[in-house]
Design a protein around this motif. Structure first.
Motif, mmCIF file in Angstrom:
data_model
loop_
_atom_site.group_PDB
_atom_site.id
_atom_site.type_symbol
_atom_site.label_atom_id
_atom_site.label_comp_id
_atom_site.label_asym_id
_atom_site.label_seq_id
_atom_site.Cartn_x
_atom_site.Cartn_y
_atom_site.Cartn_z
ATOM 1 N N ASP A 197 0.828 -1.205 0.000
ATOM 2 C CA ASP A 197 0.000 0.000 0.000
ATOM 3 C C ASP A 197 0.865 1.260 0.000
ATOM 4 O OD1 ASP A 197 -2.531 1.503 0.386
ATOM 5 O OD2 ASP A 197 -1.657 1.954 2.328
ATOM 6 N N GLN A 198 1.862 1.283 0.884
ATOM 7 C CA GLN A 198 2.714 2.470 0.980
ATOM 8 C C GLN A 198 3.584 2.639 -0.258
ATOM 9 O OE1 GLN A 198 4.770 2.837 4.792
ATOM 10 N NE2 GLN A 198 3.088 1.758 5.809
ATOM 11 N N MET A 199 4.061 1.539 -0.831
ATOM 12 C CA MET A 199 4.890 1.653 -2.025
ATOM 13 C C MET A 199 4.063 2.019 -3.260
ATOM 14 S SD MET A 199 7.959 1.501 -1.173
ATOM 15 C CE MET A 199 7.357 2.400 0.270
ATOM 16 N N ALA A 200 2.787 1.640 -3.268
ATOM 17 C CA ALA A 200 1.924 2.067 -4.371
ATOM 18 C C ALA A 200 1.768 3.585 -4.352
ATOM 19 C CB ALA A 200 0.561 1.383 -4.270
ATOM 20 N N LYS A 201 1.599 4.159 -3.165
ATOM 21 C CA LYS A 201 1.495 5.614 -3.040
ATOM 22 C C LYS A 201 2.813 6.273 -3.426
ATOM 23 C CE LYS A 201 -2.019 5.461 0.603
ATOM 24 N NZ LYS A 201 -2.334 5.769 2.021
ATOM 25 N N PHE A 202 3.924 5.636 -3.029
ATOM 26 C CA PHE A 202 5.244 6.176 -3.383
ATOM 27 C C PHE A 202 5.430 6.193 -4.894
ATOM 28 C CE2 PHE A 202 9.692 4.920 -4.388
ATOM 29 C CZ PHE A 202 10.307 6.127 -4.071
ATOM 30 N N CYS A 203 5.105 5.084 -5.548
ATOM 31 C CA CYS A 203 5.286 5.003 -7.009
ATOM 32 C C CYS A 203 4.330 5.931 -7.757
ATOM 33 C CB CYS A 203 5.101 3.559 -7.478
ATOM 34 S SG CYS A 203 6.428 2.442 -6.930
ATOM 35 N N ASN A 204 3.207 6.287 -7.132
ATOM 36 C CA ASN A 204 2.291 7.224 -7.777
ATOM 37 C C ASN A 204 2.938 8.583 -8.006
ATOM 38 O OD1 ASN A 204 0.183 5.430 -8.005
ATOM 39 N ND2 ASN A 204 -0.847 6.085 -6.133
ATOM 40 N N GLN A 205 3.955 8.909 -7.190
ATOM 41 C CA GLN A 205 4.652 10.179 -7.385
ATOM 42 C C GLN A 205 5.364 10.200 -8.736
ATOM 43 O OE1 GLN A 205 4.198 12.602 -5.131
ATOM 44 N NE2 GLN A 205 2.922 11.143 -4.016
ATOM 45 N N PHE A 206 5.888 9.046 -9.171
ATOM 46 C CA PHE A 206 6.539 8.979 -10.487
ATOM 47 C C PHE A 206 5.512 9.225 -11.598
ATOM 48 C CE2 PHE A 206 9.381 5.774 -8.187
ATOM 49 C CZ PHE A 206 10.266 6.760 -7.800
#
Length: 741
Positions: A483-492
């Motif tokens: 969940d947290q890494m999905a939000k992180f990758c959304n920044q890209f």
């Protein structure tokens, strides 16, 4: 500007400002050249906190500074409190105009209603007003708290504790039989002041927060805007209103259904409610957050005006329905589209940035272990994009501008690396101006903070690619959390969308042998890392065999001989087949070179051989979304660049372990020779650990376990299997020579 500033102050209530915001307003006015009287007049609007003469005393202490507070700070405070006036700068042709996050109300397109506020001399039914209010908000058995008396506090009248001993059912019954005499039911009130009511039910013992039995409603009140505009915003926000009451003065009281289960949830929901109202231009009185707060009682006269009920149960039906509507209205997601609309007119695909690997505007991850030269590979890619050359000599690149975000190296080291790679690639820096560097070592911030800063700086640069190296410096959250890494990758994604460029980044492998894993499962952390990018390139190390290393020696020697002959213009003394044979080239050099040249050649051969043997071997595999998978590419990392393998590495396989190989692979791995090699390795490890622990005197299983970073029972089982040691309880000793077994 003066008129804008006055509008900003008119929209800003001093009662809603913190002490620091109040001071900032004063400093900004003085810096802008306004008189202290302007600050005095504005501050006096907060009758509860205003003290005559205090502004003048503070004014004298504002002496200025190297970075003074200006009128721009006043604009910012006004905007933070919901003002929708000028933003303080002129728009450029290239500026993007977008709505503020969370805003659903357009202040320029408000449907302003005609309020049905009865005139002071118009006939009305006060008891009917209050009965309708009670039925809209309370259950029959709910205790209702209200206040009809007040007392003088400094220069204004305030409500007393009031009454709370009757239920809504009792009050309604008495009101329906009072023949319009509210005083007979509630007690007489001062018509100059009015009366108040608590909108949440109480326990019949008081009207403090502790006496609230159910957290059903919250109060929204604004007295900084015209009444009709207040109602228009409340309606356009679709607030789930249980009641809307005119206060008899300059505000509308909205009783909003929040339906919280407890006080903690109530606070969260009220914070959310107030935040949405603020973003949509409704400047609220921040002192109304408490669940026991009093609101104006409908059916009451106040200084000649009627506190009246305007409507009940309007907007969304409940809190959750409203939240869902707000979230969907402000999610900034694109609308759905029907496939038939585009079937015969499909949009063109984005051009490739890296042929067969990545399209322009897409995302790519380069994963690999430490010392794989990932940073050098990304620097090579930046240079290849800038110069329009093939990456690794294998993948063609579109030519254009690229931004390299350096998060790990100091500035000098980064610059030297680019120069070294240019030299090693033997490329003239004809288009080095296509490369921008952003050196953030020691200044990096999490990706959710970095992305908007990056977008702002790169908005008009027309980059084909933005390269981040490495991403562990900007990761937000736990890298093992999907969940947290999905939000992180959304920044890209946001960077790709806003800048119209590709985002390329690198990440490290997880621990352990990687050869038995799929290429997309080798990156450390959540599988989101592998599945989010449009292209994932993975680097795994290959271990050259003795035969391959012998070939490296031969090629290094033959290459040194060729270079020595070419330097002296003797290209005609050897043929193409000769240049591949170490023995043949040495014979030719012995025949044609002088003794001094041959001595220099010996040194050159030694240096060339040493460099060849320190090269590391790597295999790149791709997991691609837009292109078919390419055959694995084998490379040699010859510092500082990667070079294509000429076929030596084709038959090698990366190192695997038991878990990743599975049963059949493990059986092959653990052949007799494999077990023998493993036993020798473990025996050496035990010998080293034992010798190290003898320095402390007596050797124990625990001491060896600590040295080897293993569990004691694992060490004990290995000692028994080795046969060269004796174990007495926890003590360990070495057996006499010849007694192993």
């Amino acid at each position: 500007m003066d008129e804008d500033l006055r509008q900003a102050l008119d929209s800003l209530s001093p009662a809603t400002c913190t002490y620091q915001e109040w001071l900032t307003v004063g400093m900004g006015l003085k810096q802008a050249g306004f008189p202290v009287s302007m600050w005095e007049q504005w501050s006096a609007r907060d009758g509860s906190r205003y003290h005559k003469g205090e502004c003048a005393r503070k004014w004298e202490t504002f002496r200025g500074s190297a970075a003074p507070v200006t009128e721009n700070s006043i604009f910012k405070i006004a905007h933070d409190h919901g003002w929708t006036g000028p933003t303080g700068h002129a728009l450029d042709w290239d500026d993007t105009i977008r709505a503020e996050d969370g805003r659903v109300v357009d202040p320029h397109w408000l449907d302003v209603p005609d309020l049905a506020i009865p005139a002071p001399d118009a006939p009305w039914d006060p008891a009917f007003q209050l009965v309708a209010y009670l039925r809209a908000l309370f259950e029959p058995s709910d205790y209702v708290a209200y206040v009809t008396e007040s007392f003088m506090d400094k220069d204004r009248r305030r409500p007393t504790k009031g009454s709370w001993s009757r239920t809504a059912e009792q009050l309604i019954d008495e009101l329906e039989h009072c023949r319009g005499d509210l005083g007979a039911v509630l007690g007489d009130y001062d018509p100059e002041v009015g009366a108040w009511i608590c909108f949440n039910p109480v326990d019949g013992q008081g009207r403090k927060d502790a006496n609230i039995t159910e957290y059903r409603y919250a109060l929204v009140e604004s007295d900084e805007q015209d009444l009709d505009r207040q109602v228009a915003i409340l309606h356009q926000l679709e607030l789930p209103l249980a009641a809307l009451v005119y206060s008899g003065k300059k505000s509308i009281h909205g009783i909003v259904k929040v339906d919280a289960s407890d006080y903690t949830e109530y606070r969260k929901r009220v914070d959310y409610l107030y935040d949405v109202c603020k973003k949509n231009g409704l400047v609220l009185d921040q002192q109304n957050r408490n669940p026991s707060r009093l609101s104006r009682m409908p059916g009451i006269l106040r200084n000649g005006q009627k506190q009246c009920l305007l409507e009940t149960n309007t907007g969304k039906s409940c809190w959750q329905e409203w939240v869902d509507w707000i979230e969907s209205a402000t999610d900034d997601l694109p609308d759905t589209e029907n496939m038939a609309d585009s079937w015969n007119d499909l949009p063109p695909l984005a051009d490739p940035l890296i042929d067969g690997v990545l399209r322009q505007g897409h995302k790519m991850l380069l994963a690999g272990p430490s010392k794989a030269g990932k940073s050098f590979a990304l620097i090579e890619l930046c240079i290849c994009i800038a110069e329009g050359r093939p990456w690794f000599g294998r993948f063609g690149c579109a030519q254009g501008k690229v931004l390299y975000i350096n998060l790990e190296l100091d500035r000098a080291s980064c610059l030297h690396r680019f120069r070294d790679v240019y030299d090693a690639l033997d490329l003239p820096p004809e288009n080095v101006a296509n490369i921008d560097l952003w050196n953030l070592r020691g200044a990096s911030v999490p990706m959710d903070k970095l992305a908007p800063k990056l977008i702002r700086r790169a908005q008009r640069k027309n980059y084909l690619a933005v390269v981040l190296d490495p991403i562990y410096k900007v990761i937000t959250g736990d890298e093992n959390s999907a969940d947290q890494m999905a939000k992180f990758c959304n920044q890209f994604d946001m960077v790709c969308r806003e800048l119209g460029c590709a985002v390329i980044y690198c990440h490290h492998h997880s621990k352990g042998a990687q050869g038995g894993k799929r290429s997309m499962d080798r990156a450390s952390g959540s599988g989101v890392f592998a599945r989010d990018p449009d292209a994932m390139l993975d680097m795994t190390e290959l271990e050259p065999t003795d035969a391959i290393r012998e070939q490296l020696r031969n090629r290094a020697a033959a290459g040194a001989c060729k270079e020595a002959l070419d330097r002296r213009g003797m290209q005609d003394v050897y043929g193409q087949d000769d240049s591949l044979s170490r023995a043949r080239m040495l014979d030719i050099c012995k025949e044609h070179l002088s003794l001094a040249d041959r001595r220099a050649l010996d040194v050159a051969i030694e240096q060339s051989t040493r460099r060849a043997l320190v090269q590391t071997a790597w295999r790149i595999e791709g997991t691609l979304r837009e292109f078919p998978r390419f055959d694995p590419v084998n490379l040699w990392f010859d510092y500082p660049i990667h070079k294509l393998d000429a076929g030596l590495l084709e038959d090698l396989q990366p190192e695997s372990d038991y878990k990743t190989l599975g049963a059949r692979g493990a059986a092959k791995r653990w052949s007799d020779k494999g077990r023998e090699n493993q036993a020798k390795k473990r025996s050496k490890e035990l010998d080293s650990a034992f010798e190290a622990c003898t320095m402390d005197g007596e050797v124990t299983v625990y001491a060896m376990a600590q040295y080897m970073d293993l569990k004691p029972r694992t060490v004990k089982s290995r000692l028994k299997a080795d046969g060269g040691f004796w174990i007495d309880g926890e003590k360990v000793g070495r057996k006499e020579p010849g007694s192993r077994g």
